[in-house]
Design an enzyme around this catalytic site. Structure first.
Site, mmCIF file in Angstrom:
data_model
loop_
_atom_site.group_PDB
_atom_site.id
_atom_site.type_symbol
_atom_site.label_atom_id
_atom_site.label_comp_id
_atom_site.label_asym_id
_atom_site.label_seq_id
_atom_site.Cartn_x
_atom_site.Cartn_y
_atom_site.Cartn_z
ATOM 1 N N PRO A 12 12.046 37.729 -17.149
ATOM 2 C CA PRO A 12 13.345 38.330 -16.874
ATOM 3 C C PRO A 12 13.860 39.104 -18.086
ATOM 4 O O PRO A 12 13.789 38.637 -19.219
ATOM 5 C CB PRO A 12 14.228 37.107 -16.586
ATOM 6 C CG PRO A 12 13.274 36.082 -16.073
ATOM 7 C CD PRO A 12 12.013 36.295 -16.854
ATOM 8 N N GLU A 13 14.363 40.308 -17.831
ATOM 9 C CA GLU A 13 14.926 41.126 -18.893
ATOM 10 C C GLU A 13 16.448 41.007 -18.855
ATOM 11 O O GLU A 13 16.994 40.215 -18.077
ATOM 12 C CB GLU A 13 14.449 42.565 -18.730
ATOM 13 C CG GLU A 13 12.924 42.676 -18.754
ATOM 14 C CD GLU A 13 12.408 44.100 -18.659
ATOM 15 O OE1 GLU A 13 13.100 45.034 -19.106
ATOM 16 O OE2 GLU A 13 11.291 44.297 -18.118
ATOM 17 N N ARG A 25 6.227 28.260 -13.171
ATOM 18 C CA ARG A 25 5.163 28.266 -14.174
ATOM 19 C C ARG A 25 5.455 27.358 -15.367
ATOM 20 O O ARG A 25 4.622 27.240 -16.274
ATOM 21 C CB ARG A 25 4.899 29.696 -14.651
ATOM 22 C CG ARG A 25 4.339 30.593 -13.546
ATOM 23 C CD ARG A 25 4.014 31.983 -14.048
ATOM 24 N NE ARG A 25 2.986 31.976 -15.067
ATOM 25 C CZ ARG A 25 2.500 33.084 -15.652
ATOM 26 N NH1 ARG A 25 2.972 34.281 -15.281
ATOM 27 N NH2 ARG A 25 1.575 33.019 -16.577
ATOM 28 N N ARG A 38 0.546 44.155 -23.537
ATOM 29 C CA ARG A 38 1.111 44.358 -22.211
ATOM 30 C C ARG A 38 0.591 45.671 -21.637
ATOM 31 O O ARG A 38 0.005 46.494 -22.338
ATOM 32 C CB ARG A 38 2.643 44.402 -22.270
ATOM 33 C CG ARG A 38 3.295 43.232 -22.960
ATOM 34 C CD ARG A 38 3.184 41.947 -22.165
ATOM 35 N NE ARG A 38 3.898 42.031 -20.910
ATOM 36 C CZ ARG A 38 5.197 41.803 -20.774
ATOM 37 N NH1 ARG A 38 5.934 41.502 -21.830
ATOM 38 N NH2 ARG A 38 5.776 41.861 -19.592
ATOM 39 N N LYS A 89 18.134 38.079 -24.195
ATOM 40 C CA LYS A 89 17.540 37.445 -23.026
ATOM 41 C C LYS A 89 17.780 35.934 -22.999
ATOM 42 O O LYS A 89 17.136 35.213 -22.238
ATOM 43 C CB LYS A 89 16.038 37.724 -22.998
ATOM 44 C CG LYS A 89 15.674 39.201 -22.957
ATOM 45 C CD LYS A 89 14.173 39.396 -23.001
ATOM 46 C CE LYS A 89 13.806 40.862 -23.093
ATOM 47 N NZ LYS A 89 12.339 41.072 -23.150
#
Length: 261
Positions: free
Chosen positions: A2-3, A106, A251, A53
């Site tokens: 999540p950003e 997760r 990434r 974040k």
């Protein structure tokens, strides 16, 4: 992971649930999920804020519980802590029977107790919607490094909150190649990128808030109309060139080879 838009949406939803009660118990299913969480017992929750974040649960007299959602986490207030689902990894039991739970399929999210916020975020840059995030600040940060501009956006020093999706989208909107060394970009183009960072995150925040109002799970950028992210091989909606993907900083970075230079 999540950003900023997704984390801000969770923060606002937490505040709307008004979990202002004393914490009477804590629990977790994995020892690595929460650190010193039991020290929050006996303290009243008084606020929910965000830094970058990170979500901060502010307790009476100054301590905080810092929450990082990592890849798949979500922080939720449930009416009865005993009704937590199988995906809950850690929880705070409130005196009125409700629970604040970390749902995380997760199991990568983290909760940590701190006596205060001093020193916690010394390595973070300004918030993108704050008065401190000026074009002048951003230009100075970019001109001071030879790093590829995408990596500059991701490291959270020039500005906080950008992750893989929205960094790629802001660079596309500004017409800047993600591998371009930051100090080789003109001031005019850097100022354009500064504006696009704010615009992209503003639009993403609106979509994240709408998504979190719906029941069920949520993934970052779910309702955000991406131009390049995840669209490898598809036609650019501006020039029709095929969107490309390249590895960058561990990434995948997506970009248009014609629109971004």
């Amino acid at each position: 992971m999540p950003e900023l838009p997704e984390v801000e949406a969770v923060t606002r939803k937490m505040r709307a649930a008004a979990p202002w009660s004393e914490i009477v118990a804590t629990g977790q299913f994995r020892p690595t999920t929460a650190l010193d969480l039991e020290r929050a017992v006996g303290r009243r929750l008084e606020g929910v804020t965000r830094r970058g974040k990170h979500i901060l649960l502010t307790l009476a007299d100054g301590p905080v519980v810092r929450v990082h959602l990592k890849m798949t986490g979500n922080l939720v207030v449930i009416p009865d802590v005993r009704l937590r689902t199988a995906n809950v990894r850690a929880w705070l039991t409130l005196s009125d029977g409700r629970g604040i739970v970390l749902e995380d399929p997760r199991a990568l999210g983290r909760l940590t107790y701190h006596e205060g916020i001093e020193g916690l975020f010394d390595d973070l840059g300004p918030e993108p919607f704050s008065a401190e995030f000026t074009a002048q600040h951003f230009v100075a940060q970019a001109q001071a490094t030879k790093k590829p501009v995408k990596l500059l956006l991701m490291e959270q020093r020039a500005v906080v909150g950008l992750g893989n999706i929205y960094a790629a989208e802001a660079l596309f909107q500004a017409g800047i190649h993600p591998a371009k060394p930051a100090n080789e970009i003109s001031v005019v183009r850097l100022k354009r990128l500064h504006g696009q960072i704010v615009d992209v995150l503003t639009a993403a925040l609106d979509s994240a808030i709408a998504a979190y109002e719906q029941p069920g799970g949520f993934t970052e950028g779910e309702n955000f109309p991406v131009a390049v992210y995840g669209r490898e091989g598809e036609a650019c909606w501006r020039c029709q060139a095929a969107i490309r993907r390249m590895p960058q900083g561990g990434r995948s970075t997506y970009y248009c080879p014609k629109c971004q230079r």
